[in-house]
Write an enzyme that holds these catalytic residues in place. Structure first.
Site, PDB file in Angstrom:
ATOM      1  N   TYR A 102     -20.619  -4.649   9.503  1.00 23.75           N
ATOM      2  CA  TYR A 102     -20.025  -3.727   9.369  1.00 23.75           C
ATOM      3  C   TYR A 102     -20.241  -3.240   8.498  1.00 23.75           C
ATOM      4  O   TYR A 102     -19.677  -3.856   7.433  1.00 23.75           O
ATOM      5  CB  TYR A 102     -18.887  -3.508  10.441  1.00 23.75           C
ATOM      6  CG  TYR A 102     -17.580  -1.857   9.904  1.00 23.75           C
ATOM      7  CD1 TYR A 102     -18.415  -1.377  10.667  1.00 23.75           C
ATOM      8  CD2 TYR A 102     -17.305  -1.753   8.754  1.00 23.75           C
ATOM      9  CE1 TYR A 102     -17.504  -0.562  10.700  1.00 23.75           C
ATOM     10  CE2 TYR A 102     -16.824  -1.166   8.262  1.00 23.75           C
ATOM     11  CZ  TYR A 102     -16.333   0.702  10.100  1.00 23.75           C
ATOM     12  OH  TYR A 102     -16.521   1.712   9.234  1.00 23.75           O
ATOM     13  N   GLU A 193     -21.066   5.301   7.976  1.00 27.88           N
ATOM     14  CA  GLU A 193     -20.641   4.584   8.926  1.00 27.88           C
ATOM     15  C   GLU A 193     -21.851   3.862   9.573  1.00 27.88           C
ATOM     16  O   GLU A 193     -22.633   3.962  10.096  1.00 27.88           O
ATOM     17  CB  GLU A 193     -19.413   3.955   9.915  1.00 27.88           C
ATOM     18  CG  GLU A 193     -19.008   3.100  10.656  1.00 27.88           C
ATOM     19  CD  GLU A 193     -18.216   3.742  11.479  1.00 27.88           C
ATOM     20  OE1 GLU A 193     -16.926   3.144  10.969  1.00 27.88           O
ATOM     21  OE2 GLU A 193     -19.095   3.901  13.211  1.00 27.88           O
TER      22      GLU A 193
END
Lengths: 382, 286, 382, 286
Positions: A102, A193
């Site tokens: 992530y 992101e």
């Protein structure tokens, strides 16, 4: 504004951030064509919607051949995910994955700096990681003068890639983060992101992409204009308000409200609830005294079929109350509806406003609580 | 005393020749604010509302000893206007402009970090007023009354609403500051609380917050640890849905963070009374 | 280190800074080939040398056809400009010029920031502009957080282009400056200069280019390794010193000196002059006590035919005097020369050093002034 | 008193396990400096020369109350080491490392601008010594003697030369600082002169400059306006040719600027006596 995955990945590619080989299409036929001609098999068909949870909703599927693509693309196109109808899909090369990471750059209000958030336990929502494995979340501040600080980033790098089969060099890692930060600034984003990020051939690659743009920055980015309307998950009233340049948010209740100022609008909603009612919307008509705005606002709130009663709450400062009343009179002429109205007006030129409103038989008070209590009664048919 | 502005503040307006700039400069002059000039590049040497226009802030500082600047320029130019004011030696910069990109404000904040004598209020704020002494901003002067309550707020009209009910209940204000509704603002609750705490004129404090961010939570902790004066709070947005920007760029509940409930709880834990509706603020202050 | 024009322009092109169409060649035949095949006519033949003043020396000429190119390239190649033999020329497209601007990014020691220096009166040395038209020089500081500040740069932009026939937009101008600053940082430069800069088709273009690199940054830039030797304007002794990793600078005098520490080395030269002598070099053997360095240093200073006498001045701190003496003994065995030596040694282990030097009959003093006065006498044949 | 370092300074060495780092840490301990630890990432928990090694400066600050750090890491890591020390709360950072790219130092300086409590000395400097109390750097301790002369210099061995002649002439030093030979250094002549001016132990000041830049010219102006104590200067490089870097990265006469003549003239105009050769400094001080 939120960019869809395929839009965010276009931004990534122009910033030299690697993504799988892929294309956005709008028909099953085009999906097959793209899969055959450029993406190859296996490939992934991904619904392009501005809401999360598309995987669980069946909006992401792997296809092994042209037949699969046709079947799955046909299934996904037209599907409804959290109320959004899928009209675009991404046909994307399927990549073998060792580990899902992530990575995001996000506006950090407390430090007043962009924060880079990282985890070697990606592939699920960051909220889930932070709940279940908070020790696997690493944060780095981005400094405006120095950029990344090696003395902290080297430690994070080691934590990110320890025990990993495939890893990138520190230099590649730092360079990749810098590219992400560059996107953040160049596009006036508040969030960039990648989840999941993977390591492929010793390089970082973005398998998914999410970009939130700062609405205040949109005027500097004509390249996003084409996305503004297409990405909005909005109600009819919200659409009308956007076109009329008003700030309107739909709510579940039956008391429409029209207020000047965002803080007072929120407080008005809260007061409605406090006295037992339920607000149908947030609506800030702003500080200007343009009567046209009031007409539009009236048209929008009256178009909501759930509404039983209308509350006007104006605290005149820069806003001139008589202008509001004048707009109201015009609005009542132009917009046809049959709903009770509770009106509170006070401040600059409020006497003139009261005169106008008396002429059109709208009862007026100077007390906010009284006006709210009245409208709550009206909405209950009282 | 009051905080930040007073009878002797020498105020200039950046963007004084614009529609809003000239209107509010006039309002401020009528209120009694010592407006010593305005800045509009290219119009230096002219005058407006009886005060001189300068090409640069620096000239206004040198020639008129300006120490406070109020900014009304369009959003694309606002951060540069703040920098110009800071470089010229202005000590209090009040930026009314709405719609400034947040990343520009991040850079402005980083730049101001090396100028500890410069204080920025805003952007996207109504400014501040020390009733009876000086008004720098767009607040409607007539609803305020000189007194002993310090008011600090993230909002505009909601502040006027509460101030009006305070005045109706017989209270007056030492200084009232709107710190702005953006996610990143120059002066926060804590800065202001600390100043009110030191200000002899201020006897009690009203804090008006709203959903989004954690400025209220931090303020609550700060109040518990540092503030000796009575504080009453109001938080707007109990009924606001998540992930929606409620008008103000900073008023958004994101990933469960920044809810009104959380903020109210923080204040209660800090021993601060929180009003349920605006009109209760005056009651709780009594 | 100074990059030659063609090298600096390669850097420019990779940074998206426009230059004329051009190529570096080393023979008149290649010059003709390039002119015919890609650059076209008229073109400019420019000597590539690491010294200024090539224009006045005849190192820059315009060619209108292939014959011109052959003649001029043959003339310029092999030419000597301020002692540098021309072995490379640039064949460059000739561009029509409305106005010549000056533009540079330079390390500004006082503000501790890069400074951008600009003038609409370019085409001549910046020293000349600052002497004759100082009011036409504009300066902008580059801020590490904000980059350029619009409120100052807009004013400078107006001054730069007022009354100009052809100009660039403010946005293009600012973007161009940013590219130049990017080169400055990415290449660890201390100066990036364009003189003249021109406006061509509403865009900025670099007609000439000069880049000074920070020697301390060279280790991070392997791309410049190939230039390190080829660009040096150095004497035989300086070349030997560079290869031996010593700091040596040739001077006109006849007293060679070998000193530890740069400040003391300069002060030693000054003291030689103070007592009526003339130093032949600056030489800092550094703080290490490696005897091999002393041998190399001796070899270098002895190779200078102008030298009449040698002064050794060592203040031992970290440097151990006996190591120096040991290196000296080895040096005298390996390097053959017949020059008088004056030696001053003091500090860590100086007793041991004196013993060694006494064995090889080198007179030693602990007093710097005495050693210098001796060597001055020696150099005068006294 | 002395300036910057004293008996109670808690000193750490960043890069203490390197060849130079361990050698000079040992020298410092022998001189009596209160070396409380060293930092080498990956070697935390070990010890060297009887002091603990930490993985980070922060640990050394927390566990050993370190307030001074001496940096010996290679040039590619030096600017990051300075930043780590500054972030950890070290108040005096002394960077010995030579060869740090100047643009990295520009960024370090810009960063430190928002940390007014952090002072950097160097890079490319020999450090500093308050004789008889504390030594932080590579200066040969035995040539110094406690006394009343403050010495500040851009050079290393030249400083030792002059200090040696001062000692021979019966003088001693309050503090001796090498500010470094690079074009951009953390602490300059003026900073140091100002501290010497305030220091009761310091009765007179020796300033050792060299060609390049205008630090000496600025120092001269500052001395004329502010310094009450006697100052004697020496400038190295009267015989240096233009456009050549004389060993130190900062020692270069460029475009006619930074000559020794200009600097000597500036000092003379400020009423400061300038020695022609190093040995004259002691004479002029008498």
């Amino acid at each position: 504004m939120k960019l869809l995955e395929y839009q965010a990945k276009e931004v990534f590619r122009s910033a030299d951030i690697r993504t799988p080989n892929e294309s956005m299409v709008t028909t099953p036929q085009d999906a097959v064509k793209i899969a055959n001609e450029s993406v190859g098999y296996p490939c992934v068909i991904k619904a392009q919607v501005p809401v999360g949870g598309r995987g669980k909703a069946g909006g992401v599927k792997v296809a092994n051949n042209a037949d699969d693509v046709l079947t799955l693309a046909s299934q996904i196109l037209g599907m409804s995910i959290k109320g959004c109808i899928v009209d675009k899909i991404l046909v994307s090369q399927a990549i073998s994955i060792h580990n899902e990471y992530y990575l995001s750059v996000v506006l950090h209000r407390a430090s007043k700096k962009p924060m880079i958030i990282m985890s070697p336990s990606g592939g699920v929502d960051i909220e889930e990681i932070s709940k279940n494995r908070p020790e696997m979340i690493f944060k780095e501040e981005y400094d405006f003068i120095l950029g990344f600080k090696d003395y902290t980033l080297r430690r994070t790098y080691q934590k990110m890639f320890q025990n990993q089969e495939e890893k990138v060099s520190y230099k590649e890692f730092k360079g990749f983060l810098q590219k992400l930060v560059n996107v953040y600034f160049e596009k006036d984003a508040t969030l960039v992101e990648i989840n999941p990020l993977i390591v492929h051939n010793k390089e970082c690659m973005a398998l998914d992409a999410k970009i939130l743009l700062d609405d205040n920055g949109l005027e500097f980015h004509p390249e996003f204009e084409k996305y503004v309307t297409s990405n909005a998950e909005e109600t009819l009233q919200e659409k009308m308000a956007r076109e009329a340049n008003l700030t309107y948010i739909s709510l579940d209740g039956n008391i429409a409200c029209m207020v000047n100022g965002a803080g007072l609008a929120m407080a008005t909603m809260d007061t409605i609830k406090h006295f037992g009612g339920s607000p149908a919307n947030f609506l800030d008509i702003g500080g200007s005294s343009n009567p046209e705005k009031v007409v539009n606002a009236l048209r929008i709130i009256a178009s909501n079929p759930n509404v039983n009663a209308i509350l006007i709450n104006i605290f005149g400062g820069i806003t001139r109350c008589d202008d509001i009343a004048q707009g109201f009179r015009e609005g009542l002429e132009k917009v046809k509806f049959d709903l009770p109205i509770s009106c509170r007006i006070i401040g600059t030129n409020d006497e003139k406003a009261r005169t106008i409103l008396k002429e059109i038989n709208i009862p007026v008070t100077t007390d906010m609580d009284e006006a709210v209590q009245n409208v709550v009664k009206m909405a209950k048919g009282g | 005393m009051s905080i930040l502005i007073h009878e002797k503040s020498n105020v200039i307006v950046q963007g004084i020749t614009g529609r809003d700039g000239s209107f509010h400069a006039d309002q401020m002059i009528q209120y009694g604010t010592n407006v010593v000039g305005g800045v509009t590049p290219g119009k230096g040497g002219q005058s407006i509302l009886g005060v001189p226009i300068f090409d640069s802030v620096e000239e206004a500082v040198v020639q008129k000893k300006a120490d406070v600047s109020l900014i009304f320029v369009p959003s694309a130019f606002a951060s540069d206007a703040i920098i110009e004011a800071a470089d010229a030696g202005i000590q209090l910069i009040v930026c009314i402009t709405e719609g400034v990109p947040v990343n520009q404000m991040l850079k402005v904040q980083a730049y101001l970090a090396s100028k500890p004598n410069v204080r920025l209020i805003g952007p996207n704020c109504p400014g501040l007023i020390s009733p009876g002494k000086c008004k720098v901003g767009i607040l409607p002067g007539h609803i305020f009354k000189q007194g002993n309550v310090g008011v600090v707020s993230r909002s505009g009209t909601l502040t006027y609403e509460i101030v009006y009910s305070l005045t109706s209940a017989g209270f007056g204000e030492s200084t009232c500051i709107g710190i702005g509704g953006d996610p990143i603002v120059g002066t926060d609750f804590i800065d202001t609380l600390s100043m009110f705490n030191e200000d002899p004129q201020t006897e009690s404090i009203v804090l008006i917050g709203e959903i989004g961010g954690d400025a209220e939570e931090k303020a609550a902790t700060y109040i518990r640890q540092n503030i000796k004066k009575k504080v009453v709070a109001f938080i707007a947005g109990v009924t606001a849905p998540p992930e929606k920007r409620m008008g103000h760029a900073g008023a958004i509940i994101s990933q469960g963070m920044g809810t009104a409930e959380g903020k109210v709880k923080a204040f209660h834990e800090a021993g601060v009374q929180v009003a349920s509706i605006p009109s209760q603020v005056a009651d709780l202050l009594t």
